[in-house]
Design an enzyme around this catalytic site. Sequence first.
Site, PDB file in Angstrom:
ATOM      1  N   LYS A 195     -18.016 -25.565 -11.641  1.00  0.00           N
ATOM      2  CA  LYS A 195     -17.578 -26.440 -10.563  1.00  0.00           C
ATOM      3  C   LYS A 195     -18.800 -27.210 -10.073  1.00  0.00           C
ATOM      4  CE  LYS A 195     -13.550 -23.894  -8.895  1.00  0.00           C
ATOM      5  NZ  LYS A 195     -12.612 -25.019  -8.961  1.00  0.00           N
ATOM      6  N   LYS A 240      -1.274 -25.376 -13.450  1.00  0.00           N
ATOM      7  CA  LYS A 240      -1.256 -24.176 -12.628  1.00  0.00           C
ATOM      8  C   LYS A 240       0.179 -24.014 -12.134  1.00  0.00           C
ATOM      9  CE  LYS A 240      -6.021 -24.917 -11.151  1.00  0.00           C
ATOM     10  NZ  LYS A 240      -6.925 -25.378 -10.088  1.00  0.00           N
TER      11      LYS A 240
END
Length: 721
Positions: A153, A261
């Site tokens: 990230k 997701k």
Amino acid sequence: MSYHIQIIPRVLHFKQPAGTSRGTYTTRKSWYLYLTSKEDPGRIGIGECAPLPKLSCDDLPDYEQILATICRQTERTGMPDTEALRPYPSILFGLETAFRHFSTGDFALWDTPFSRSEAGIPINGLIWMGDYKKMLEQIETKMQTGFRCIKLKIGAINFEEELALLKHIRAHFSAKEIELRVDANGAFSPVDALDKLYRLSELDLHSIEQPIRAGQWEEMARLTAQTPLPIALDEELIGYNTLQEKKELLSAIQPQYIILKPSLHGGISGGQEWIDEAEKQKIGWWITSALESNIGLNAIAQWCATFNNPLPQGLGTGALFTDNIEMPLSIHKDCLWYDGNSFPSGEVVESVLQPERKELSTDPNKQELHLENDIICHADNIQQLISELSDNTPQIQRDLYNFLADWFNESPYITVHTSGSTGTPKAFIVRKEQMMQSAILTCSFLQLQKGDTALLCMPLQYIAGKMVVVRALVAGLKLILRTPSGHPLADVKTPLRFAAMIPLQVYNTLRIPEEKVRLYQTEILIIGGGAINKELETEIRAFPNTVYSTYGMTETLSHIALRRLNGPEASSSYTPFPSVQLSLSPEETLVIDAPLVCDETLVTNDIAEIHPDGTFTILGRKDNTINTGGIKVQIECVEETLRSIISVTFAVTAVPHPGLGEAIVLLVEKAADTDGLPDKIASLLPRYQQPKYIRQVDAIPLTGSGKTDRKACRLLAAQLI
């Protein structure tokens, strides 16, 4: 068939703060759905509803009420209404997987090589946002574990530092050896995004997720058309729930990949629509979890295994929680495995049904304090207990009863006193409700339960001792009293679940073998009230149980943050409680907004650094800064360095100086051998930090709570120079 759906809320606690584009998570709330039927009483189904705060399209203020309404409707209809639930992907996912579990009777929701424990699912290793050092440590751990795909990230720290991290990996591993993915979480500006993509592409990356903020279709389409680095969409897909909306988004942007997701992007059925449409438009995809517990993670993994997708998937985040639901999931090297044969599903069911924790008591009139000698103190008998005190009653018990008399009276307020360690001691009035909220924060974080043993070994004049009592009242702990001393465990025979001590008490206890054993047997130890030097912290690392350093003050009614001192979660920075917001003043001192325990925003004198993951480090106190020759020297930093060469108690202070403004003074107890000390100091400290004067004293002035009395040290130094 008629169904009943029980909704079971649960708050999970992260092992370490999880830095995301939406802030830092320390807790995660999920709602488990427990599905049963009268017609088949031996069969159950379990699903998980877990919207992500500030991200999921169904993260709504009245989520729990909406969930309850939908569950009642589903009970009446007998099946989830997929079309009606498109706006609520996390609820749809929970219901779909609960019904799937009910129909199969097994947590192996689909028959695949994965569910038969014949094959694992390749996954990426996730590197959380943090400073350069923390991210580098995570990277090296993942590579040593055997991951062949690593996802970082980025966007939280300086872009050049992030490039340096990626270059560090590439210096040791080629693209054939380690696949690198990055997730910008929309951190780039459309203006400079393409330039950054070109620089990243030089490092042979696999892809970048969401380089710019979602909702900028035209700019994103321009990037996907011109990028030298494949772009994957994640947040961009949220909220586009109908099939037509999905087709329009993919046609307009034409990304190289999409990332699915289920709890964010339409559940299982909605995720299948995304996959079908992506494949029609020749767009790649992979599946990932969204910080669900192992219940949701298992369902996603089982569904993921029904596809023959060779790309590493984004699974495995279930290991992040300290109190996860146990499931037959494990990670070996770079694969997630399922071993249902060796795991009794009944234990999963019991874990889900178990209440999160016993109710905490916030009504003083109903609270009881249980003591080691089987005395029970409560509102109705405290005055009688006071009247029965004798001359032989220990002072700590007298102080306790007097505090309880104040606590159980009708006033909602109580008076507390500062220790005087950072200024003149003062008294101020606080609400009992705030003290109970502080206790709840600690008891919830440490998962203290009714009947746990707790040690009170600190003076009840100050907030630290008072808060030990309040925690015992709120959580129903059994309190063990010991007169405050340097050896609080000298005669404690009862095994302790929880203890709070100052550093000096811990240090002294570790010097006595039998006391050290008792300290090692204490399950949870928090240490506050003073600095923990490196030598003591090194000793603490060997503790077998949980040890935290605390950060707080009287104004915050004990601590508002904890720092783990031992085990894999050991850290150099403090993690604030979830309800606490932090910032820095113009002078770089810590500003605390803790509405549960303090009515006003508190500007401290603690010079601090706040990290991207929400944790913070205290560098010293503003009023402990010495300005010598125009250079600012932090007292705590100098003392920390000198502890390696001075074995007795000492303190660094200052006196006025006509040339320097202030001159540094080292006060050491007379037992110290000062021969050669200036040379040793010169080898450790830069010239501007070295004491101009070294003076021996009978004793270093201390406050009532055992901390160095800085004001008294300055006065003493002025008398000696």
